[in-house]
Design a protein around this motif. Structure first.
Motif, PDB file in Angstrom:
ATOM      1  N   UNK A  36     -47.918 -41.562 -42.929  1.00  0.00           N
ATOM      2  CA  UNK A  36     -46.652 -41.416 -41.990  1.00  0.00           C
ATOM      3  C   UNK A  36     -46.725 -42.607 -41.230  1.00  0.00           C
ATOM      4  N   UNK A  37     -47.879 -42.723 -40.674  1.00  0.00           N
ATOM      5  CA  UNK A  37     -47.803 -44.050 -39.444  1.00  0.00           C
ATOM      6  C   UNK A  37     -47.585 -45.395 -40.214  1.00  0.00           C
ATOM      7  N   UNK A  38     -48.214 -45.645 -41.194  1.00  0.00           N
ATOM      8  CA  UNK A  38     -47.393 -46.798 -42.129  1.00  0.00           C
ATOM      9  C   UNK A  38     -46.228 -46.990 -42.313  1.00  0.00           C
ATOM     10  N   UNK A  39     -45.488 -45.785 -42.590  1.00  0.00           N
ATOM     11  CA  UNK A  39     -44.237 -45.760 -42.927  1.00  0.00           C
ATOM     12  C   UNK A  39     -43.525 -46.138 -41.849  1.00  0.00           C
ATOM     13  N   UNK A  40     -43.840 -45.464 -40.652  1.00  0.00           N
ATOM     14  CA  UNK A  40     -43.071 -45.994 -39.485  1.00  0.00           C
ATOM     15  C   UNK A  40     -43.039 -47.388 -39.059  1.00  0.00           C
TER      16      UNK A  40
END
Length: 420
Positions: free
Chosen positions: A195-199
């Motif tokens: 999720x962090x990388x997606x953001x």
């Protein structure tokens, strides 16, 4: 015997390579965010995180000393054979075989594993005539510099720490020319990694969460454009931000790439660097629009397993998911806003308040993506699973594998500690 000794010596001298790959499309321009965070704090004073400030200005100036990675590097590189396509003991390989294997690793975004093979090529002429090999070695050098900077022995001053919903430490340093560099040591659970990388990766969605205002003045993202994506983990992005009058709008054009060195080393690195119109063939990066000031910017990320005794966890109040391993995320950033004069009180406010506020906001958005509260991000992850996000999940599993945890030499994994 001589060949094996030389090979092992080379490995021991190498800086530990990157962790799980980040596909940058690319990481948020925290330098710009910091400035916008100044106003963000006034409108969003919910105090979700607690900044533990030093009791006096003199204590704020205390120098921080990151412990080196030497002990862990030697334990990971000495006599250890990386797994599944990473660097192998290759003393019996010919130069052509080393070159082919090294370039193959590079094409899979395994930059440091590829460089470890290419550096064993005996005939320099073979490397000089291969453009991919040269590019692999160039990027490997940049990645190794990242690891050296993360384990820099001195110069960092602790600004504060947060122990609300998330645990992170904030540091800064200035050079003789007044250049301000900020650094964050943040602990996240393994399930927050994707999720962090997606953001960070989905630049087209920055406007859905990036703070912006239309009244009493206009400020926020004007445009975020991906100019090029040469590879899975390489992108060129143009980001323009509106600023209130009389300041001119600001823009950053940056190139970013990442390195997957999870197998055998459990490291991932990503580097973002400002580029100008001369990048590539000179046709990709457009000149800035009239009235827009183009800034200098750099941002680095390093992911690795987090030791249980990292300083960020000393006063932790966070409730991490039971049974999940933790990841240590180190972020280092610099941004030159191209302003003739920046008052020192403003810089102090940015480093002591805004950086932590903005970082907490990014982590909060990542949590929302993880919980499915950001439908647009969820749709993007579903649409790109086969292309990248399933692959990222696989990197996260390698990054937090239990076998690698046993190799962590306690705090020597790079956590910053106060110099007594």
């Amino acid at each position: 015997t001589i060949a094996q000794t030389v090979h092992r010596s080379m490995l021991l001298q190498e800086i530990i390579g990157g962790d799980c790959v980040i596909s940058p499309r690319l990481i948020v321009v925290v330098g710009i965010l910091a400035s916008i965070g100044c106003l963000y704090t006034f409108w969003n004073d919910d105090d979700q995180h607690t900044i533990l400030k030093s009791k006096s200005l003199s204590s704020l100036d205390s120098t921080m000393t990151p412990r080196t990675l030497d002990s862990m590097e030697s334990s990971e590189t000495s006599d250890q054979q990386p797994k599944e396509g990473t660097t192998t003991s290759s003393t019996n390989m010919t130069d052509d075989e080393l070159l082919t294997a090294g370039v193959a690793e590079f094409r899979q975004d395994r930059i440091l594993p590829g460089a470890r093979l290419l550096r064993q090529v005996r005939d320099p002429a073979k490397l000089e005539t291969d453009k991919e090999a040269q590019e692999c070695l160039h990027r490997a050098s940049l990645m190794e510099t990242l690891r050296e900077e993360v384990s820099a022995p001195s110069g960092w001053t602790k600004q504060g720490e947060s122990h609300g919903n998330r645990d992170f430490l904030v540091y800064y340093k200035t050079d003789d020319g007044g250049k301000l560099t900020c650094r964050i040591e943040s602990v996240i659970e393994a399930s927050l990694y994707v999720p962090f990388l997606c953001v960070m990766n989905e630049t087209d969605l920055y406007e859905t969460w990036f703070p912006s205002w239309s009244f009493p003045f206009k400020m926020g993202i004007a445009k975020s454009t991906k100019l090029s994506q040469p590879g899975r983990c390489e992108q060129v992005v143009q980001l323009t931000v509106n600023l209130p009058f009389p300041m001119s709008d600001r823009e950053i054009v940056f190139w970013g790439f990442a390195d997957d060195d999870c197998q055998g080393h459990q490291k991932v690195g990503a580097r973002l660097r400002t580029i100008d119109e001369s990048y590539g063939d000179g046709q990709l990066v457009p000149p800035p629009d009239r009235g827009v000031v183009r800034m200098e910017f750099s941002c680095d990320f390093l992911f690795r397993p987090c030791p249980d005794d990292h300083p960020a966890l000393t006063h932790s109040k966070a409730r991490y998911p039971a049974g999940e391993r933790k990841i240590l995320l180190s972020t280092q950033m610099y941004c030159d806003p191209k302003v003739g004069f920046v008052p020192q009180p403003f810089l102090n406010f940015v480093t002591r308040h805004c950086i932590g506020t903005v970082w907490n906001m990014i982590l909060s958005v990542s949590e929302q993506v993880k919980e499915g509260k950001r439908p647009q991000h969820s749709e993007v992850i579903a649409a790109k699973r086969e292309e990248i996000y399933d692959w990222m999940e696989g990197r996260a599993q390698l990054l937090t594998a239990a076998e690698g945890q046993s190799q962590i030499a306690s705090i020597s994994s790079g956590g910053i500690v106060i110099q007594e």
